[in-house]
Write a protein that holds these residues in place. Sequence first.
Motif, PDB file in Angstrom:
ATOM      1  N   SER A  48       0.859  -1.184   0.000  1.00  0.00           N
ATOM      2  CA  SER A  48       0.000   0.000   0.000  1.00  0.00           C
ATOM      3  C   SER A  48       0.893   1.231   0.000  1.00  0.00           C
ATOM      4  N   THR A  61       0.917   5.849  -0.742  1.00  0.00           N
ATOM      5  CA  THR A  61       0.234   7.099  -1.031  1.00  0.00           C
ATOM      6  C   THR A  61       1.142   7.950  -1.898  1.00  0.00           C
ATOM      7  N   GLN A  95      -5.720  14.453   3.786  1.00  0.00           N
ATOM      8  CA  GLN A  95      -6.248  13.094   3.699  1.00  0.00           C
ATOM      9  C   GLN A  95      -5.724  12.464   2.422  1.00  0.00           C
ATOM     10  N   LYS A  96      -5.078  11.334   2.567  1.00  0.00           N
ATOM     11  CA  LYS A  96      -4.423  10.673   1.446  1.00  0.00           C
ATOM     12  C   LYS A  96      -5.221   9.449   0.999  1.00  0.00           C
ATOM     13  N   GLU A  97      -5.202   9.219  -0.299  1.00  0.00           N
ATOM     14  CA  GLU A  97      -5.815   8.020  -0.863  1.00  0.00           C
ATOM     15  C   GLU A  97      -4.760   6.917  -0.913  1.00  0.00           C
ATOM     16  N   HIS A 121      -1.436   8.301 -11.144  1.00  0.00           N
ATOM     17  CA  HIS A 121      -1.688   8.879  -9.821  1.00  0.00           C
ATOM     18  C   HIS A 121      -0.772  10.070  -9.579  1.00  0.00           C
TER      19      HIS A 121
END
Length: 105
Positions: A5, A7, A59-61, A88
């Motif tokens: 995962s 960001t 706030q990060k995706e 992205h």
Amino acid sequence: MIKVSYTVMCKNDVNKEVRLSEILADEKVMKVIKSEFATGLRNLVLLQKEDTSIFIKTQKELFEFTASKNDFADLLELAEEDARKHKHLKKECDGVELVDILTMD
């Protein structure tokens, strides 16, 4: 296999810590709190028990991809490639941050 995962880091990201006492000392904040929770009352003071910190963060995706366990040393590069591949990375964004690495069965 490894599930990764990450960001995307951007120049406009915010990560700031503010003490609650600083927030309550601000006259505008004090007026808003009083008008919202104590309308019509006078001679009020705002107090807190502990001087807690409040964090203001962008706030990060989270984005994910899977990779082979043999590619562990190259995970950062693979995350950057994945971000470019899926578009992205935008104009003001220039890198990635690894958030979590999970081993899959």
